[in-house]
Scaffold this active site. Structure first.
Site, PDB file in Angstrom:
ATOM      1  N   HIS A   1      -0.835 -19.428  34.203  1.00  0.00           N
ATOM      2  CA  HIS A   1      -1.914 -18.471  34.971  1.00  0.00           C
ATOM      3  C   HIS A   1      -3.118 -17.998  34.381  1.00  0.00           C
ATOM      4  CE1 HIS A   1      -3.278 -15.825  38.028  1.00  0.00           C
ATOM      5  NE2 HIS A   1      -3.359 -14.790  37.399  1.00  0.00           N
TER       6      HIS A   1
ATOM      7  N   ARG B   1       4.572  -9.256  33.123  1.00  0.00           N
ATOM      8  CA  ARG B   1       4.747 -10.962  33.420  1.00  0.00           C
ATOM      9  C   ARG B   1       5.641 -11.893  32.355  1.00  0.00           C
ATOM     10  NH1 ARG B   1      -1.532 -11.535  35.965  1.00  0.00           N
ATOM     11  NH2 ARG B   1      -1.060 -10.179  37.808  1.00  0.00           N
TER      12      ARG B   1
ATOM     13  N   SER C   1       0.558 -12.956  44.761  1.00  0.00           N
ATOM     14  CA  SER C   1       0.209 -11.905  43.853  1.00  0.00           C
ATOM     15  C   SER C   1       1.460 -11.057  43.342  1.00  0.00           C
ATOM     16  CB  SER C   1      -0.599 -10.923  44.751  1.00  0.00           C
ATOM     17  OG  SER C   1      -0.873  -9.920  44.184  1.00  0.00           O
TER      18      SER C   1
END
Length: 638
Positions: free
Chosen positions: A402, A331, A285
């Site tokens: 992802h 990200r 995570s």
């Protein structure tokens, strides 16, 4: 090329959703039981939509590819869910969540949709808390928050490291209530294989029973696709193995525009690849970056144990490059930074394709019990997979595929270019632009399912005339025949290569040439190589078994056939977009500091593609994006 109507309302952005809901047609509560709505998928978006529509009185048919909605991939979203409640009193607001999301998406999302997402976010937390979702709480009783990448406030609500699972259990409980009440019928272990479009409207689906192999037809007044993303086109991803593009791709082939397929998120915090025969990757995570510090040795090729590398010989490169956000850079930014370090020889581990995520300082500061309370199950999972105790030795992480920001194009009502076909959650393109901020996937899925689609589905149900149809209609017979013939053809090849082998080769092409770094030469090569690989599939794949019984090998091969079509399309979309933005990084378009360089004058639009046939160039339709409330600017996290 055409420009088309997104049906976005006008006026002050904070009033648009309220005004739009008032203007939507309504269905009398007593009349709702006369209408049937199909919901394909039972993750957060699907379960929330089915439960909400059932509660409202519609006749709902909910299709689940797993044996239970509790096994939907939504459970894998570990870190949290965003909302703008500002419990921490650190300056958050609906407008700031909206601003961060538009900026985080590198100005490639539609402002009206993003503001609505931020606006309903607080309702999601209230709904989940009322369902008994065990969010973490502070000493005073308020729900706790933590930070995620791309924000300088704490707005992420969480249930330890299993937020997705707990939210799904809440939605599942609401769904099962409606199943018990008789408003929702569940169909587990069914896979949608095609969409029935009758008189220009979506009127039903054909599914394959994955246990018996039988084909089943279902008619409805509206169809909602809640089938997730297509990250498994890369073979190795953090997605569950059952995640696929088939339902969305079948709809695309029937006329639904597919938007921005190249916008794919590479998550920076995953367990690195360990071998050639690995079947999937595991996400750690993003919440771990609240307390973990990312670093690499300053000396290239340094093979010492991390405990033997002194502080002055460590490069905390995210803190160095992005001091304002540090380890909580978005990200896409954090992923590319890790790639830069590893490409320069600073990577760690046996392959050199990893960086450290170190909790030494956090444990010294707060104590092991505090870190264990926050992340204990994540640490346990890491140790079970790697055999290394992250309390004592830094985790090793590396970016991996992802989430997919691209998906079927939808308007403000979440309706696709096929009237009556609505697309929710990750399956649509609408809210995240070129990069999703962490903890926003759960937010979008539940917003779409609980609060948006139940209101907007009336544009089909009450807003259009439709002839009554049954599954005896010739369209149902035709698409079922096509689905049967397709599977029969796959089984009839009897070649020499397994579907897994071909899928792995597709993934290698995608990762190396359409992954974190892309360039025109590589993308053109990838499109040609995938086209050739598709021919290999149809001429040399070997799938055994029977089409009329349980056959997981056939399921995989049929999904792979769609991935092979998607992969070529994906590469062509990336090739057409001559800019870098968010997760789409074209090496030809970068600043002197290696950051993404957008081309707003030419590419400030959503690219919605219309299918023209396998191997044929799709037709481009542009939805121009305007930025009235968040002004276009170079994205900076320094």
């Amino acid at each position: 090329m055409t420009n088309f109507d997104s049906k976005c309302p006008t006026g002050p952005i904070e009033d648009r959703w309220t005004k739009h809901k008032f203007d939507l047609p309504l269905v009398n509560p007593a009349n709702r039981r006369k209408f049937t709505v199909i919901v394909v998928g039972s993750g957060l978006a699907g379960s929330a939509a089915a439960a909400s529509l059932g509660e409202m009185g519609y006749n709902v048919l909910n299709f689940c590819i797993q044996d239970s909605p509790r096994r939907a991939h939504s459970i894998a979203a570990q870190g949290g869910i965003n909302a703008a409640k500002n419990y921490r009193n650190d300056g958050d607001s609906v407008h700031r969540l909206f601003y961060d999301t538009v900026k985080g998406g590198d100005f490639r999302a539609r402002e009206s949709n993003v503001y609505r997402l931020a606006e309903v976010s607080n309702n999601i937390i209230d709904q989940a808390a009322a369902q008994g979702v065990p969010f973490a709480r502070e000493y005073g009783g308020l729900l706790d928050n933590r930070s995620f990448g791309g924000a300088q406030v704490s707005r992420t609500f969480y249930a330890r490291g299993q937020t997705g699972q707990q939210l799904l259990l809440g939605a599942y409980s609401a769904l099962m209530r409606q199943v018990s009440a008789g408003t929702v019928r569940m169909f587990p272990r069914r896979e949608m294989v095609d969409l029935a479009v009758i008189d220009g409207q979506a009127r039903g689906i054909v599914v394959r029973n994955l246990i018996t192999g039988e084909y089943e037809r279902y008619a409805a007044d509206a169809v909602l696709l809640c089938t997730g993303g297509y990250g498994n086109v890369f073979y190795l991803s953090t997605n569950a193995k059952a995640c696929n593009v088939t339902a969305a791709w079948r709809a695309h082939r029937r006329g639904a525009y597919f938007a921005n397929p190249c916008f794919t998120q590479i998550h920076p915090t995953c367990i690195p690849v360990s071998g050639d025969y690995q079947s999937k990757l595991t996400l750690m995570s993003e919440s771990l970056r609240n307390d973990g510090r990312v670093w690499v040795p300053k000396q290239a090729g340094d093979s010492r144990k991390p405990s033997e590398i002194p502080e002055q010989e460590r490069d905390y490169y995210l803190e160095r490059r992005y001091p304002s956000f540090g380890n909580l850079a978005p990200r896409d930014v954090a992923s590319r930074a890790a790639k830069v370090e590893c490409d320069a020889g600073q990577g760690v581990g046996p392959t050199g394709q990893a960086v450290f995520l170190d909790f030494r300082d956090a444990i010294a500061r707060d104590g092991k019990p505090v870190i264990e309370a926050k992340y204990g199950n994540l640490f346990q999972m890491y140790e079970m997979i790697t055999g290394t105790n992250p309390y004592e030795v830094p985790m090793m992480i590396y970016p991996a595929v992802h989430y997919t920001m691209g998906g079927l194009w939808v308007d403000y009502n979440l309706e696709s270019s096929i009237p009556g076909l609505f697309v929710l959650g990750e399956a649509n393109f609408s809210d995240h632009g070129a990069n999703r901020l962490g903890a926003s996937a759960l937010m979008q899925g539940l917003a779409d399912g609980y609060f948006v689609a139940p209101s907007t589905v009336t544009v089909q149900i009450a807003g259009r005339k439709r002839e009554a149809v049954t599954t005896e209609h010739e369209v149902f017979a035709a698409i079922e025949h096509e689905a049967r013939e397709r599977n029969t053809k796959i089984l009839g090849v009897r070649g020499s290569r397994s579907a897994t082998d071909i899928h792995r080769e597709l993934g290698k092409i995608m990762w190396e040439k359409v992954g974190m770094g892309r360039n025109a030469t590589g993308l053109a090569e990838a499109a040609k190589e995938i086209s050739a690989l598709r021919e290999v599939f149809w001429n040399d794949v070997h799938v055994s078994g029977d089409p009329n019984h349980l056959n997981p090998g056939l399921e995989h091969a049929a999904r792979l056939a769609d991935f092979l079509e998607l992969g070529e399309f994906f590469a062509l979309d990336a090739l057409h977009r001559n800019e870098s933005c968010g997760g789409h990084f074209r090496e030809e378009y970068q600043t002197s500091e290696g950051e993404a360089q957008r081309n707003d004058e030419e590419f400030s639009y959503a690219a919605a593609w219309e299918f023209q046939g396998v191997g044929q160039k799709p037709t481009l339709h542009k939805e121009d994006l305007s930025f009235e409330y968040v002004k276009l600017a170079t994205r900076s996290y320094k």
